[in-house]
Scaffold this active site. Structure first.
Site, PDB file in Angstrom:
ATOM      1  CE  LYS A 178      67.381  30.458  38.203  1.00  0.00           C
ATOM      2  NZ  LYS A 178      65.939  30.552  38.510  1.00  0.00           N
ATOM      3  NE  ARG A 208      61.900  25.256  46.961  1.00  0.00           N
ATOM      4  CZ  ARG A 208      60.752  25.607  46.390  1.00  0.00           C
ATOM      5  NH1 ARG A 208      59.669  24.864  46.538  1.00  0.00           N
ATOM      6  NH2 ARG A 208      60.680  26.710  45.680  1.00  0.00           N
TER       7      ARG A 208
HETATM    8  N1  BES Z   1      67.051  31.821  42.978  1.00  0.00           N
HETATM    9  C1  BES Z   1      65.791  31.483  42.436  1.00  0.00           C
HETATM   10  C2  BES Z   1      64.696  32.453  42.841  1.00  0.00           C
HETATM   11  C3  BES Z   1      64.699  33.777  42.140  1.00  0.00           C
HETATM   12  C4  BES Z   1      64.289  33.871  40.824  1.00  0.00           C
HETATM   13  C5  BES Z   1      65.042  34.919  42.814  1.00  0.00           C
HETATM   14  C6  BES Z   1      64.258  35.098  40.205  1.00  0.00           C
HETATM   15  C7  BES Z   1      64.987  36.159  42.205  1.00  0.00           C
HETATM   16  C8  BES Z   1      64.607  36.246  40.898  1.00  0.00           C
HETATM   17  C9  BES Z   1      65.367  30.107  42.932  1.00  0.00           C
HETATM   18  O1  BES Z   1      66.385  29.201  43.129  1.00  0.00           O
HETATM   19  C10 BES Z   1      64.475  29.533  41.894  1.00  0.00           C
HETATM   20  O2  BES Z   1      64.943  29.296  40.813  1.00  0.00           O
HETATM   21  N2  BES Z   1      63.213  29.332  42.229  1.00  0.00           N
HETATM   22  C11 BES Z   1      62.265  28.829  41.301  1.00  0.00           C
HETATM   23  C12 BES Z   1      61.396  27.846  42.041  1.00  0.00           C
HETATM   24  C13 BES Z   1      60.500  27.061  41.142  1.00  0.00           C
HETATM   25  C14 BES Z   1      61.321  26.129  40.288  1.00  0.00           C
HETATM   26  C15 BES Z   1      59.532  26.291  42.001  1.00  0.00           C
HETATM   27  C16 BES Z   1      61.447  30.001  40.787  1.00  0.00           C
HETATM   28  O3  BES Z   1      61.158  30.925  41.558  1.00  0.00           O
HETATM   29  O4  BES Z   1      61.138  30.023  39.618  1.00  0.00           O
HETATM   30 MN    MN Z   2      66.874  28.118  41.364  1.00  0.00          MN
END
Ligand code: BES
Ligand code: MN
Ligand code: ZN
Length: 493
Positions: free
Chosen positions: A278, A352
């Site tokens: 990230k 997931r």
């Molecule tokens: N924990 C995050 C989701 C999230 C992001 C929650 C920002 C609250 C605020 C999750 O694990 C994630 O990183 N999801 C990705 C999925 C994508 C790679 C398909 C996302 O939402 O960007």
């Molecule tokens: Mn994630």
């Protein structure tokens, strides 16, 4: 904080502050009218002079003695009445204002006589009062070296008529039990990733079960998960020095043979994104990526107090998502406990991956329903913002009862589509399914991914990415959706 219900005249009770409600448009609640009478109309004159409009959430503190036994009088705006009732939203904003105005006084008295809320009972009102006060007074300062003084409020008395006394008492203790669960979820959510690790969460489960024969806990180690074929879960913890933990809590309030309700929580104690790292800005907030798990812990804590006659099995999939030499790489293919293979195209779609194996595992209990709770997608935050949880289900009756539980508890969800049309976004050239579905409808395709693992069950998924915590100056976990989950489990129909 102690709550008392008494069938006494609120005006005659000694306390630091007596709270009287006023309705928008000038009418007085029963207690306000009695207070006004006791001071020969002095109160009405003050309301007039101060132009107090009594909109929901307005308040005015009077350091006067107008004939009441309490030292002060707090005028509380309850909003508009329609056919003699106020809305649940008005009542909630009034309670929030009440909490802020009285927290620095030691004792307070309040009367509900003549205050009725649309579609809600006096028991619900008492429950909301206790819940709001006890969650508003809560502080998270265990990691500060200088502690702020605690709010003084320690005794709240609710006056009512004799007939409602026992239901009011019941409401107050429900509200307290809920507040404890909510505050516990907030505490776990706020704890940083270096303290709240998967092992820490496993220890929390064990300490919840201490001296509580109705709760049994087992924790599956990585070795056991490997034997069970949980390749998706293990691909997430592979990059971390902290071992992943699958935490199983069984609450037994009914006969052994009664099928349980299942809860499954996403417990990523820190989400760096893994090799699909990230960006740095705001990454600290990914300590909140275990708020689904925290809501499961909070719900269990409340259930242990309310002791409903149901069985509940709760599974927390706890892992840390880190990049390292051992971490999963984009393109890696793993085999899940269900036997389906997954191509991990993005290691940041890890929620997931831990959940799918937890969902396969929990089906061994033949649960009545399964509800998973997860801070799953940023896309859900874009779709729904911070007010509603995203709700997905393969069973409309289950979706309806969760939606209703959300309305009753003021902890609402909004249903999203789980249509077959979205499923093909998860096609993979090399495995049975890909772990991401492209840019469009990211929250929906995440739910679609989970649905592949719950075909045989009545299942619902709550995406709480937008609701589980607040950012900015109020940064902190909200404790949602504990109130909704408890409400559902107490009235699952
Ligand atoms: N924990 C995050 C989701 C999230 C992001 C929650 C920002 C609250 C605020 C999750 O694990 C994630 O990183 N999801 C990705 C999925 C994508 C790679 C398909 C996302 O939402 O960007
Ligand atoms: Mn994630
Ligand atoms: Zn995550």
């Amino acid at each position: 904080m102690q709550f008392y219900a008494k069938s006494q005249d609120a005006l005659a009770l000694k306390s630091d502050v007596l709270v009287v409600g006023l309705f928008e448009g000038g009418s007085l609640s029963e207690t306000a009218a009695a207070a006004d009478k006791a001071c020969q109309g002095e109160l009405s004159k003050i309301i007039e002079r101060e132009k107090f409009k009594a909109n929901a959430g307005a308040s005015l503190l009077l350091h006067h003695n107008l004939g009441q036994s309490a030292t002060r009088l707090l005028l509380l705006g309850l909003g508009k009445q329609s056919s003699g009732k106020i809305s649940a939203e008005s009542f909630s904003s009034a309670l929030q204002a009440l909490a802020n105005s009285i927290k620095s006084y030691r004792s307070a008295t309040f009367a509900l006589n003549g205050i009725t809320v649309e579609e809600q009972s006096p028991q619900w009102q008492a429950q909301q009062l206790a819940q709001t006060l006890q969650t508003s007074l809560w502080r998270f300062d265990q990691l500060k070296s200088q502690k702020q003084p605690r709010p003084a409020l320690s005794k709240v008395t609710l006056c009512t008529d004799k007939a409602s006394l026992s239901t009011i008492k019941k409401g107050l203790s429900e509200g307290q039990a809920l507040a404890e669960g909510i505050n516990y979820a907030r505490e776990l959510g706020n704890l940083p990733g270096n303290i709240c690790t998967p092992t820490y969460l496993a220890r929390q489960a064990k300490s919840l079960s201490r001296n509580r024969p109705e709760l049994s806990v087992k924790v599956l180690s990585e070795k056991q998960m490997k034997e069970m074929g949980m390749g998706a879960f293990l691909s997430v913890s592979a990059g971390s020095d902290e071992p992943g933990q699958m935490i199983v809590m069984e609450y037994k309030g009914a006969a052994k043979s009664t099928a349980p309700y299942a809860l499954v929580g996403k417990g990523i104690t820190f989400d760096t994104g893994g090799i699909s790292l990230k960006p740095g800005a705001g990454m600290d907030e990914m300590k909140f990526d275990m708020c689904g798990a925290a809501s499961v812990f909070g719900t269990m804590k409340t259930l242990l107090q309310l002791k409903p006659k149901i069985n509940v099995v709760a599974v927390v999939a706890a892992a840390e998502n880190m990049p390292s030499g051992g971490a999963t790489k984009p393109g890696d293919i793993v085999t899940t406990m269900s036997g389906q293979t997954v191509e991990i195209l993005n290691t940041d779609a890890e929620g997931r991956l831990v959940l799918c194996d937890a969902l396969s595992y929990v089906q061994k209990y033949k649960p009545k329903t399964i509800v998973d709770i997860a801070t799953l997608t940023g896309a859900c935050v874009i779709a729904l913002g911070s007010h509603a949880h995203g709700l997905y289900s393969n069973d409309q009756a289950l979706a309806d009862s969760l939606l209703a539980a959300g309305v009753r508890s003021g902890d609402r969800a909004w249903q999203m589509p789980l249509w077959d049309e979205y499923q093909k976004q998860l096609d993979s050239n090399f495995a049975d399914i890909a772990n991401i579905g492209g840019r469009e409808a990211g929250s929906v395709t995440a739910a679609c991914f989970l649905s592949r693992f719950t075909k045989e069950a009545k299942w619902a998924h709550l995406d709480i990415a937008g609701t589980a915590w607040k950012s900015g100056s109020a940064k902190g976990a909200t404790g949602r959706p504990v109130a909704m989950l408890v409400n559902y489990l107490l009235n699952p129909a």
